[in-house]
Scaffold this motif. Structure first.
Motif, PDB file in Angstrom:
ATOM      1  N   ALA A 134      15.671  -5.661   1.616  1.00 55.92           N
ATOM      2  CA  ALA A 134      16.611  -4.535   1.603  1.00 55.92           C
ATOM      3  C   ALA A 134      16.816  -4.006   0.199  1.00 55.92           C
ATOM      4  CB  ALA A 134      17.946  -4.963   2.220  1.00 55.92           C
ATOM      5  N   SER A 135      16.945  -4.898  -0.760  1.00 57.04           N
ATOM      6  CA  SER A 135      17.127  -4.478  -2.145  1.00 57.04           C
ATOM      7  C   SER A 135      15.887  -3.747  -2.659  1.00 57.04           C
ATOM      8  CB  SER A 135      17.417  -5.687  -3.032  1.00 57.04           C
ATOM      9  OG  SER A 135      17.569  -5.291  -4.374  1.00 57.04           O
ATOM     10  N   ALA A 136      14.713  -4.253  -2.326  1.00 56.47           N
ATOM     11  CA  ALA A 136      13.474  -3.619  -2.782  1.00 56.47           C
ATOM     12  C   ALA A 136      13.310  -2.223  -2.178  1.00 56.47           C
ATOM     13  CB  ALA A 136      12.269  -4.490  -2.417  1.00 56.47           C
ATOM     14  N   PHE A 137      13.570  -2.099  -0.889  1.00 53.96           N
ATOM     15  CA  PHE A 137      13.365  -0.820  -0.213  1.00 53.96           C
ATOM     16  C   PHE A 137      14.430   0.215  -0.542  1.00 53.96           C
ATOM     17  CE2 PHE A 137      10.536  -3.296   2.602  1.00 53.96           C
ATOM     18  CZ  PHE A 137       9.416  -2.485   2.522  1.00 53.96           C
ATOM     19  N   HIS A 169       0.781  -1.240   0.000  1.00 49.36           N
ATOM     20  CA  HIS A 169       0.000   0.000   0.000  1.00 49.36           C
ATOM     21  C   HIS A 169       0.813   1.291   0.000  1.00 49.36           C
ATOM     22  CE1 HIS A 169      -3.599  -2.350   0.541  1.00 49.36           C
ATOM     23  NE2 HIS A 169      -3.058  -2.955   1.590  1.00 49.36           N
ATOM     24  N   ALA A 170       2.011   1.258   0.538  1.00 51.31           N
ATOM     25  CA  ALA A 170       2.695   2.528   0.753  1.00 51.31           C
ATOM     26  C   ALA A 170       4.087   2.642   0.149  1.00 51.31           C
ATOM     27  CB  ALA A 170       2.791   2.797   2.259  1.00 51.31           C
ATOM     28  N   ALA A 171       4.668   1.545  -0.265  1.00 53.82           N
ATOM     29  CA  ALA A 171       6.080   1.586  -0.644  1.00 53.82           C
ATOM     30  C   ALA A 171       6.341   2.260  -1.981  1.00 53.82           C
ATOM     31  CB  ALA A 171       6.665   0.177  -0.657  1.00 53.82           C
ATOM     32  N   GLY A 172       5.461   2.146  -2.939  1.00 50.11           N
ATOM     33  CA  GLY A 172       5.685   2.756  -4.247  1.00 50.11           C
ATOM     34  C   GLY A 172       6.853   2.164  -4.998  1.00 50.11           C
ATOM     35  N   PHE A 173       6.937   0.858  -5.057  1.00 51.92           N
ATOM     36  CA  PHE A 173       8.031   0.173  -5.728  1.00 51.92           C
ATOM     37  C   PHE A 173       7.921   0.287  -7.243  1.00 51.92           C
ATOM     38  CE2 PHE A 173       7.721  -2.856  -1.951  1.00 51.92           C
ATOM     39  CZ  PHE A 173       8.829  -2.328  -1.319  1.00 51.92           C
ATOM     40  N   ASP A 174       9.096   0.258  -7.906  1.00 51.35           N
ATOM     41  CA  ASP A 174       9.090   0.078  -9.360  1.00 51.35           C
ATOM     42  C   ASP A 174       8.893  -1.420  -9.626  1.00 51.35           C
ATOM     43  OD1 ASP A 174      11.551  -1.253  -9.050  1.00 51.35           O
ATOM     44  OD2 ASP A 174      12.735   0.442  -9.749  1.00 51.35           O
ATOM     45  N   ALA A 175       8.855  -1.820 -10.874  1.00 52.41           N
ATOM     46  CA  ALA A 175       8.542  -3.210 -11.226  1.00 52.41           C
ATOM     47  C   ALA A 175       9.562  -4.200 -10.663  1.00 52.41           C
ATOM     48  CB  ALA A 175       8.448  -3.357 -12.740  1.00 52.41           C
ATOM     49  N   VAL A 176      10.841  -3.879 -10.752  1.00 53.63           N
ATOM     50  CA  VAL A 176      11.883  -4.792 -10.263  1.00 53.63           C
ATOM     51  C   VAL A 176      11.816  -4.906  -8.746  1.00 53.63           C
ATOM     52  CG1 VAL A 176      14.373  -5.162 -10.070  1.00 53.63           C
ATOM     53  CG2 VAL A 176      13.392  -4.397 -12.236  1.00 53.63           C
ATOM     54  N   ALA A 177      11.679  -3.784  -8.081  1.00 51.03           N
ATOM     55  CA  ALA A 177      11.597  -3.793  -6.619  1.00 51.03           C
ATOM     56  C   ALA A 177      10.357  -4.540  -6.157  1.00 51.03           C
ATOM     57  CB  ALA A 177      11.601  -2.370  -6.081  1.00 51.03           C
ATOM     58  N   HIS A 178       9.255  -4.351  -6.860  1.00 44.90           N
ATOM     59  CA  HIS A 178       8.028  -5.042  -6.489  1.00 44.90           C
ATOM     60  C   HIS A 178       8.190  -6.553  -6.632  1.00 44.90           C
ATOM     61  CE1 HIS A 178       3.989  -6.715  -6.865  1.00 44.90           C
ATOM     62  NE2 HIS A 178       3.628  -5.732  -6.055  1.00 44.90           N
ATOM     63  N   ALA A 182      19.809  -0.541  -4.548  1.00 43.76           N
ATOM     64  CA  ALA A 182      21.124  -0.084  -4.094  1.00 43.76           C
ATOM     65  C   ALA A 182      21.796  -1.100  -3.165  1.00 43.76           C
ATOM     66  CB  ALA A 182      21.001   1.261  -3.386  1.00 43.76           C
ATOM     67  N   THR A 183      21.012  -1.925  -2.507  1.00 44.63           N
ATOM     68  CA  THR A 183      21.566  -2.955  -1.630  1.00 44.63           C
ATOM     69  C   THR A 183      21.604  -4.262  -2.408  1.00 44.63           C
ATOM     70  OG1 THR A 183      20.547  -1.871   0.271  1.00 44.63           O
ATOM     71  CG2 THR A 183      21.266  -4.140   0.578  1.00 44.63           C
ATOM     72  N   PRO A 184      22.773  -4.847  -2.561  1.00 48.45           N
ATOM     73  CA  PRO A 184      22.866  -6.100  -3.322  1.00 48.45           C
ATOM     74  C   PRO A 184      22.229  -7.262  -2.562  1.00 48.45           C
ATOM     75  CG  PRO A 184      25.009  -5.516  -2.427  1.00 48.45           C
ATOM     76  CD  PRO A 184      24.072  -4.384  -2.103  1.00 48.45           C
ATOM     77  N   THR A 185      21.838  -8.271  -3.282  1.00 50.75           N
ATOM     78  CA  THR A 185      21.193  -9.450  -2.696  1.00 50.75           C
ATOM     79  C   THR A 185      22.192 -10.588  -2.500  1.00 50.75           C
ATOM     80  OG1 THR A 185      20.546 -10.199  -4.889  1.00 50.75           O
ATOM     81  CG2 THR A 185      18.944  -8.862  -3.697  1.00 50.75           C
ATOM     82  N   LEU A 186      23.360 -10.252  -2.040  1.00 52.91           N
ATOM     83  CA  LEU A 186      24.433 -11.245  -1.910  1.00 52.91           C
ATOM     84  C   LEU A 186      24.128 -12.361  -0.913  1.00 52.91           C
ATOM     85  CD1 LEU A 186      27.489  -8.796  -1.878  1.00 52.91           C
ATOM     86  CD2 LEU A 186      26.623 -10.150  -3.794  1.00 52.91           C
ATOM     87  N   LEU A 187      23.296 -12.100   0.077  1.00 57.42           N
ATOM     88  CA  LEU A 187      23.018 -13.107   1.088  1.00 57.42           C
ATOM     89  C   LEU A 187      21.867 -14.029   0.710  1.00 57.42           C
ATOM     90  CD1 LEU A 187      23.412 -10.917   4.296  1.00 57.42           C
ATOM     91  CD2 LEU A 187      25.078 -12.478   3.275  1.00 57.42           C
ATOM     92  N   ALA A 188      21.124 -13.692  -0.326  1.00 60.69           N
ATOM     93  CA  ALA A 188      19.963 -14.491  -0.720  1.00 60.69           C
ATOM     94  C   ALA A 188      20.309 -15.955  -1.021  1.00 60.69           C
ATOM     95  CB  ALA A 188      19.247 -13.842  -1.904  1.00 60.69           C
ATOM     96  N   PRO A 189      21.379 -16.257  -1.731  1.00 59.55           N
ATOM     97  CA  PRO A 189      21.682 -17.679  -1.990  1.00 59.55           C
ATOM     98  C   PRO A 189      21.946 -18.481  -0.713  1.00 59.55           C
ATOM     99  CG  PRO A 189      22.923 -16.285  -3.489  1.00 59.55           C
ATOM    100  CD  PRO A 189      22.292 -15.378  -2.474  1.00 59.55           C
ATOM    101  N   TYR A 190      22.545 -17.852   0.292  1.00 60.79           N
ATOM    102  CA  TYR A 190      22.784 -18.538   1.561  1.00 60.79           C
ATOM    103  C   TYR A 190      21.454 -18.804   2.272  1.00 60.79           C
ATOM    104  CZ  TYR A 190      27.565 -17.200   0.596  1.00 60.79           C
ATOM    105  OH  TYR A 190      28.780 -17.028  -0.010  1.00 60.79           O
ATOM    106  N   GLY A 191      20.546 -17.858   2.159  1.00 54.32           N
ATOM    107  CA  GLY A 191      19.217 -18.066   2.712  1.00 54.32           C
ATOM    108  C   GLY A 191      18.484 -19.183   1.994  1.00 54.32           C
ATOM    109  N   GLY A 192      18.626 -19.246   0.685  1.00 56.14           N
ATOM    110  CA  GLY A 192      18.011 -20.324  -0.086  1.00 56.14           C
ATOM    111  C   GLY A 192      18.545 -21.686   0.321  1.00 56.14           C
ATOM    112  N   MET A 193      19.841 -21.766   0.527  1.00 49.70           N
ATOM    113  CA  MET A 193      20.442 -23.026   0.993  1.00 49.70           C
ATOM    114  C   MET A 193      19.922 -23.381   2.380  1.00 49.70           C
ATOM    115  SD  MET A 193      22.268 -24.461  -1.283  1.00 49.70           S
ATOM    116  CE  MET A 193      23.027 -25.691  -0.246  1.00 49.70           C
TER     117      MET A 193
END
Length: 136
Positions: A89-92, A28-37, A96-107
């Motif tokens: 973090a990347s969406a918000f 409702h409030a974030a106003g993300f672009d398509a990638v961030a959304h 600007a914030t890389p998603t470097l930790l996402a693969p570790y979370g996936g594992m």
């Protein structure tokens, strides 16, 4: 182990509260672009789905002192923090914030599901043996 499981139940409740709150804000409030959304939606989906995994793990670990089930809950929480947290973090920050930790979370998610499956299978076997049933 009881104290750890109580802490995990509290963490589950807080993680659920955060998921609903951040989901409402993002919708409702974030106003993300398509990638961030897209990143936000993925983070929220994985966050919510793994709350059910944590609950299942804690139910199994409550029946028996199943360390593997408790480890599964910890892996799911870790996955939420690393995977979903990284994507949030990347969406918000508009990427600007890389998603470097996402693969570790996936594992962590994958290992959590493996641990939960094994713990669940073991708990069924034990319960049936205690009741005098040997299953099929």
């Amino acid at each position: 182990m009881i104290l750890l499981n109580r802490g995990l139940w509290i963490a589950l409740g807080l993680a659920g509260l955060v998921a609903v709150g951040i989901g409402a804000y993002g919708a409702h409030a974030a106003g993300f672009d398509a990638v961030a959304h897209e990143r936000f939606a993925s983070a929220l989906l994985y966050h919510l789905v793994h709350l059910a995994g944590i609950a299942a793990a804690l139910v199994i670990s409550g029946r028996r002192h199943a360390r593997l089930a408790t480890a599964s809950a910890i892996l799911f929480l870790t996955g939420i923090m690393l995977f979903s947290g990284s994507l949030y973090a990347s969406a918000f920050t508009a990427g600007a914030t890389p998603t470097l930790l996402a693969p570790y979370g996936g594992m962590s998610f994958m290992l959590g599901w493996l641990a939960l499956g094994i713990a669940g299978a073991r708990s069924v076997g034990r319960r049936n043996q205690e009741e005098g049933e040997w299953g099929e």
